[in-house]
Design a protein around this motif. Sequence first.
Motif, PDB file in Angstrom:
ATOM      1  N   PRO A 203      -9.280  -0.765 -12.930  1.00  0.00           N
ATOM      2  CA  PRO A 203      -7.829  -0.580 -13.100  1.00  0.00           C
ATOM      3  C   PRO A 203      -7.412   0.880 -13.164  1.00  0.00           C
ATOM      4  CG  PRO A 203      -8.840  -1.257 -15.158  1.00  0.00           C
ATOM      5  CD  PRO A 203      -9.905  -1.377 -14.112  1.00  0.00           C
ATOM      6  N   SER A 204      -8.357   1.768 -13.451  1.00  0.00           N
ATOM      7  CA  SER A 204      -8.102   3.203 -13.421  1.00  0.00           C
ATOM      8  C   SER A 204      -9.227   3.875 -12.644  1.00  0.00           C
ATOM      9  CB  SER A 204      -8.051   3.781 -14.831  1.00  0.00           C
ATOM     10  OG  SER A 204      -8.019   5.203 -14.781  1.00  0.00           O
ATOM     11  N   THR A 205      -8.887   5.007 -12.011  1.00  0.00           N
ATOM     12  CA  THR A 205      -9.914   5.776 -11.310  1.00  0.00           C
ATOM     13  C   THR A 205     -10.038   7.179 -11.892  1.00  0.00           C
ATOM     14  OG1 THR A 205      -8.276   6.463  -9.654  1.00  0.00           O
ATOM     15  CG2 THR A 205      -9.594   4.503  -9.147  1.00  0.00           C
ATOM     16  N   ASP A 206      -9.550   7.401 -13.117  1.00  0.00           N
ATOM     17  CA  ASP A 206      -9.545   8.763 -13.651  1.00  0.00           C
ATOM     18  C   ASP A 206     -10.934   9.301 -13.945  1.00  0.00           C
ATOM     19  OD1 ASP A 206     -10.042   7.295 -15.978  1.00  0.00           O
ATOM     20  OD2 ASP A 206      -8.426   8.221 -17.144  1.00  0.00           O
ATOM     21  N   PHE A 208     -13.528   8.792 -11.872  1.00  0.00           N
ATOM     22  CA  PHE A 208     -14.199   9.107 -10.615  1.00  0.00           C
ATOM     23  C   PHE A 208     -14.074  10.596 -10.324  1.00  0.00           C
ATOM     24  CE2 PHE A 208     -13.539   4.564  -9.876  1.00  0.00           C
ATOM     25  CZ  PHE A 208     -14.729   4.207  -9.258  1.00  0.00           C
ATOM     26  N   SER A 209     -15.061  11.154  -9.664  1.00  0.00           N
ATOM     27  CA  SER A 209     -15.008  12.562  -9.289  1.00  0.00           C
ATOM     28  C   SER A 209     -14.098  12.753  -8.081  1.00  0.00           C
ATOM     29  CB  SER A 209     -16.420  13.072  -8.970  1.00  0.00           C
ATOM     30  OG  SER A 209     -17.023  12.282  -7.952  1.00  0.00           O
ATOM     31  N   GLY A 210     -13.649  14.005  -7.870  1.00  0.00           N
ATOM     32  CA  GLY A 210     -12.943  14.369  -6.658  1.00  0.00           C
ATOM     33  C   GLY A 210     -11.502  13.928  -6.566  1.00  0.00           C
ATOM     34  N   ASN A 211     -10.942  14.135  -5.357  1.00  0.00           N
ATOM     35  CA  ASN A 211      -9.524  13.912  -5.137  1.00  0.00           C
ATOM     36  C   ASN A 211      -9.276  12.679  -4.268  1.00  0.00           C
ATOM     37  OD1 ASN A 211     -10.304  14.767  -2.585  1.00  0.00           O
ATOM     38  ND2 ASN A 211      -9.193  16.701  -2.662  1.00  0.00           N
ATOM     39  N   HIS A 212      -8.137  12.647  -3.577  1.00  0.00           N
ATOM     40  CA  HIS A 212      -7.767  11.517  -2.733  1.00  0.00           C
ATOM     41  C   HIS A 212      -8.835  11.204  -1.677  1.00  0.00           C
ATOM     42  CE1 HIS A 212      -4.189  13.572  -4.169  1.00  0.00           C
ATOM     43  NE2 HIS A 212      -3.401  12.553  -3.864  1.00  0.00           N
ATOM     44  N   LEU A 213      -9.569  12.228  -1.248  1.00  0.00           N
ATOM     45  CA  LEU A 213     -10.512  12.076  -0.142  1.00  0.00           C
ATOM     46  C   LEU A 213     -11.918  11.720  -0.609  1.00  0.00           C
ATOM     47  CD1 LEU A 213      -9.319  15.053   2.090  1.00  0.00           C
ATOM     48  CD2 LEU A 213      -8.628  12.654   2.171  1.00  0.00           C
ATOM     49  N   PHE A 314      -2.855  16.461  -6.665  1.00  0.00           N
ATOM     50  CA  PHE A 314      -4.090  16.217  -7.412  1.00  0.00           C
ATOM     51  C   PHE A 314      -4.045  16.965  -8.728  1.00  0.00           C
ATOM     52  CE2 PHE A 314      -8.597  17.752  -8.075  1.00  0.00           C
ATOM     53  CZ  PHE A 314      -9.121  16.541  -8.493  1.00  0.00           C
ATOM     54  N   LEU A 315      -4.316  16.257  -9.816  1.00  0.00           N
ATOM     55  CA  LEU A 315      -4.413  16.865 -11.144  1.00  0.00           C
ATOM     56  C   LEU A 315      -5.890  16.921 -11.493  1.00  0.00           C
ATOM     57  CD1 LEU A 315      -2.449  17.899 -13.369  1.00  0.00           C
ATOM     58  CD2 LEU A 315      -2.726  15.671 -14.463  1.00  0.00           C
ATOM     59  N   GLY A 316      -6.435  18.153 -11.515  1.00  0.00           N
ATOM     60  CA  GLY A 316      -7.872  18.301 -11.695  1.00  0.00           C
ATOM     61  C   GLY A 316      -8.217  19.453 -12.609  1.00  0.00           C
ATOM     62  N   ASP A 317      -9.407  20.011 -12.388  1.00  0.00           N
ATOM     63  CA  ASP A 317      -9.888  21.095 -13.231  1.00  0.00           C
ATOM     64  C   ASP A 317      -9.043  22.347 -13.044  1.00  0.00           C
ATOM     65  OD1 ASP A 317     -11.904  19.417 -14.039  1.00  0.00           O
ATOM     66  OD2 ASP A 317     -13.378  20.218 -12.628  1.00  0.00           O
ATOM     67  N   GLY A 327     -16.081  17.257 -10.676  1.00  0.00           N
ATOM     68  CA  GLY A 327     -16.676  16.027 -11.164  1.00  0.00           C
ATOM     69  C   GLY A 327     -17.151  16.045 -12.598  1.00  0.00           C
ATOM     70  N   ALA A 328     -16.691  16.992 -13.395  1.00  0.00           N
ATOM     71  CA  ALA A 328     -17.147  17.074 -14.782  1.00  0.00           C
ATOM     72  C   ALA A 328     -16.174  16.437 -15.767  1.00  0.00           C
ATOM     73  CB  ALA A 328     -17.375  18.536 -15.168  1.00  0.00           C
ATOM     74  N   ASN A 329     -14.926  16.213 -15.331  1.00  0.00           N
ATOM     75  CA  ASN A 329     -13.907  15.770 -16.274  1.00  0.00           C
ATOM     76  C   ASN A 329     -13.195  14.512 -15.780  1.00  0.00           C
ATOM     77  OD1 ASN A 329     -14.211  17.998 -18.247  1.00  0.00           O
ATOM     78  ND2 ASN A 329     -13.584  19.266 -16.522  1.00  0.00           N
ATOM     79  N   TYR A 330     -11.876  14.481 -15.887  1.00  0.00           N
ATOM     80  CA  TYR A 330     -11.070  13.321 -15.493  1.00  0.00           C
ATOM     81  C   TYR A 330     -10.012  13.782 -14.502  1.00  0.00           C
ATOM     82  CZ  TYR A 330     -13.410  11.396 -19.548  1.00  0.00           C
ATOM     83  OH  TYR A 330     -14.378  11.004 -20.452  1.00  0.00           O
ATOM     84  N   TYR A 331      -9.701  12.907 -13.520  1.00  0.00           N
ATOM     85  CA  TYR A 331      -8.910  13.335 -12.372  1.00  0.00           C
ATOM     86  C   TYR A 331      -7.861  12.296 -11.996  1.00  0.00           C
ATOM     87  CZ  TYR A 331     -12.872  16.418 -12.359  1.00  0.00           C
ATOM     88  OH  TYR A 331     -13.820  17.324 -12.760  1.00  0.00           O
ATOM     89  N   TYR A 332      -6.719  12.807 -11.503  1.00  0.00           N
ATOM     90  CA  TYR A 332      -5.575  11.941 -11.229  1.00  0.00           C
ATOM     91  C   TYR A 332      -4.977  12.307  -9.878  1.00  0.00           C
ATOM     92  CZ  TYR A 332      -6.315  11.204 -16.162  1.00  0.00           C
ATOM     93  OH  TYR A 332      -6.905  10.922 -17.376  1.00  0.00           O
ATOM     94  N   THR A 333      -4.615  11.299  -9.111  1.00  0.00           N
ATOM     95  CA  THR A 333      -4.088  11.524  -7.773  1.00  0.00           C
ATOM     96  C   THR A 333      -2.783  10.761  -7.578  1.00  0.00           C
ATOM     97  OG1 THR A 333      -5.362   9.661  -6.871  1.00  0.00           O
ATOM     98  CG2 THR A 333      -6.393  11.837  -6.788  1.00  0.00           C
ATOM     99  N   THR A 334      -1.897  11.344  -6.788  1.00  0.00           N
ATOM    100  CA  THR A 334      -0.658  10.665  -6.413  1.00  0.00           C
ATOM    101  C   THR A 334      -0.131  11.329  -5.148  1.00  0.00           C
ATOM    102  OG1 THR A 334       1.450   9.834  -7.255  1.00  0.00           O
ATOM    103  CG2 THR A 334       0.924  12.133  -7.740  1.00  0.00           C
ATOM    104  N   TYR A 335       1.018  10.863  -4.688  1.00  0.00           N
ATOM    105  CA  TYR A 335       1.722  11.464  -3.553  1.00  0.00           C
ATOM    106  C   TYR A 335       3.170  11.722  -3.964  1.00  0.00           C
ATOM    107  CZ  TYR A 335      -2.285   9.952  -0.816  1.00  0.00           C
ATOM    108  OH  TYR A 335      -3.570   9.758  -0.334  1.00  0.00           O
ATOM    109  N   ALA A 336       3.702  12.832  -3.509  1.00  0.00           N
ATOM    110  CA  ALA A 336       5.103  13.126  -3.784  1.00  0.00           C
ATOM    111  C   ALA A 336       6.000  12.135  -3.033  1.00  0.00           C
ATOM    112  CB  ALA A 336       5.427  14.553  -3.349  1.00  0.00           C
ATOM    113  N   ASP A 337       7.161  11.838  -3.598  1.00  0.00           N
ATOM    114  CA  ASP A 337       8.089  10.937  -2.923  1.00  0.00           C
ATOM    115  C   ASP A 337       8.885  11.702  -1.863  1.00  0.00           C
ATOM    116  OD1 ASP A 337      10.138  12.308  -4.246  1.00  0.00           O
ATOM    117  OD2 ASP A 337      10.519  10.713  -5.690  1.00  0.00           O
ATOM    118  N   VAL A 338       9.889  11.063  -1.279  1.00  0.00           N
ATOM    119  CA  VAL A 338      10.628  11.678  -0.174  1.00  0.00           C
ATOM    120  C   VAL A 338      11.400  12.920  -0.613  1.00  0.00           C
ATOM    121  CG1 VAL A 338      10.824   9.558   1.161  1.00  0.00           C
ATOM    122  CG2 VAL A 338      12.559  10.080  -0.580  1.00  0.00           C
ATOM    123  N   SER A 339      11.640  13.054  -1.918  1.00  0.00           N
ATOM    124  CA  SER A 339      12.354  14.229  -2.423  1.00  0.00           C
ATOM    125  C   SER A 339      11.411  15.272  -3.010  1.00  0.00           C
ATOM    126  CB  SER A 339      13.378  13.812  -3.482  1.00  0.00           C
ATOM    127  OG  SER A 339      12.737  13.238  -4.609  1.00  0.00           O
TER     128      SER A 339
END
Length: 551
Positions: A203-206, A208-213, A314-317, A327-339
């Motif tokens: 239910p969460s991927t925080d 996991f290491s790395g970013n969207h890719l 990407f919210l990362g180190d 890959g040492a901590n916790y990471y969060y990814t999203t995409y900006a909206d149209v604005s």
Amino acid sequence: MKAHSLTLALTALPFAAAKGPFLQQTSNDTWVLGNDIWNITQGPIYGTKLYYQGKDAIGSAVGHYVGADGENNLVWESASIVNKGGSFIDVSFVSEKGDLHWVIYDDLAGSYQYFVNRALGDISILRSLFRLDPDRFPNGRTYLKDEPLPSFKSILSATKVQDETFETSDGTYITKYDWSNYVRDRDFNGVYGPSTGSWYIHPSTDYFSGNHLKQTLTVHRESSTGDAVQLNVVQDTSHFQTQVTTSQPVGKIWGPWLWYLNDGDIADAARKHQEELTKWPYPWINDTAYHSRGSVSGSLKLSDGRVAAGAAVFLGDSDIQAPLAQGANYYYTTYADVSGKFSFANVRTGKYGIYAWSNGGKIGDVYTNFTKSGIDVKGKTNLSTLTWSVPTNKRIFQIGDFDKKTTGFINSGPYHHGLAAASPANFTFVVGTTNSSSWYYASSNLGTWNVEFSIAELEKPTARLIVSLAGYSQSTALTVLANGAVLGSLSKDNITTDAATYRSGTVSGEWHQFEYVVSNLKKGKNVVSFQVDRYVLWRGFLWDAITLEWI
């Protein structure tokens, strides 16, 4: 004597003899745990005898285990119930490197699991997995694939051509890498059959290491035994990127995720996934830091006045390490909206850096990245409007969108072994006539790809060529030329290698970008060339985008 009789019953019967969730030690290094629906016998390394629906779901397969960096499988030294509630117990299996927790509810087919670091040190991979009865679990399912796993017979009759990759008599390939996917796009992965399904739900991927890719393995057929493999790689800075290790803090938690059993119904697993999304963060975790969370919001505006619509954020180190390698901590990814607005909810409190790049679309021409360090997340953190510096130079041509992926090119996606070899050796792209969709995702074969374009007037004496690669696997080499003059070369000497191209990756590996000054343009016809002069089978260059602009 009665306790001994209970122990025998637990290991011999398909269901537990006790009511509700339980842990029972049966010898110095063997335990049985489960509830009235299922139970498993855990030895010093392997969990076996998984009783569910009245029979063993593991059989002669290897079973359940946890390991880091190859087959360095953890050895369990002790087990105990470390927390309990009205309807659950939290069982901790302790090893020298870390502790695996099973959170077992009285009415749940399966268990929540999470891993707490003790002394993993520097690692690139951490995974848990089930290797299950191949006859009971003949099929695999990810968000990209839902089909029978390759048969063990077909693997045995094929020729091994590289790691976990086999060529069959008809020239097709069998490889576990075809089942890979992007970890933050997942819903649920698993193996299943007509009567039984075994699934991993995150239910969460925080954790996991790395970013969207970030991408890694999921399910597959074990090539040496034929087991059905349900793989759960929660840390991976290796398989599809330049291999790095990261030092893991003591106490770091991976998870919790849900291991879920059902009757093989995919729709039921999908419903369970949606249910778990509403429950996270889980209240029963006995860890103060886990429950200390805030939020981050803001908006991105380009320096040329445009909003950063659709940007990957990407919210990362809070340092300069490339996002994919973190890959040492916790990471969060999203995409900006149209604005250009973005937000992150349920972020663990701490220091972060924020990174953004084009995900194509309306800002597909942007080849710079945005970075900001020193973000202190405590409660609600509003970053307001962030200005992203972008060049405004006039373009001569552009091929593809700058999104760090091969998206839009021929043979880009899905995972498929050996497609780089299917790209042409020689190819001509005519600006104004040929579309970006005619470009190929990878260059591999010896030959030359020419980009032909016309210039009516020399607006400036020099131009800048931007070459953006979505990945590179050595030792293929390429020379970049403009009107026959060498601008530079790309090879293992100046690019760090990743394994994406030869491990079925057709969308991305590790991103690289190069700039060349071009001073020999002329009126009329010009040609920029990419000449592959060193060839290695299934290796090569994954293309992101190319642009030429006046400077």
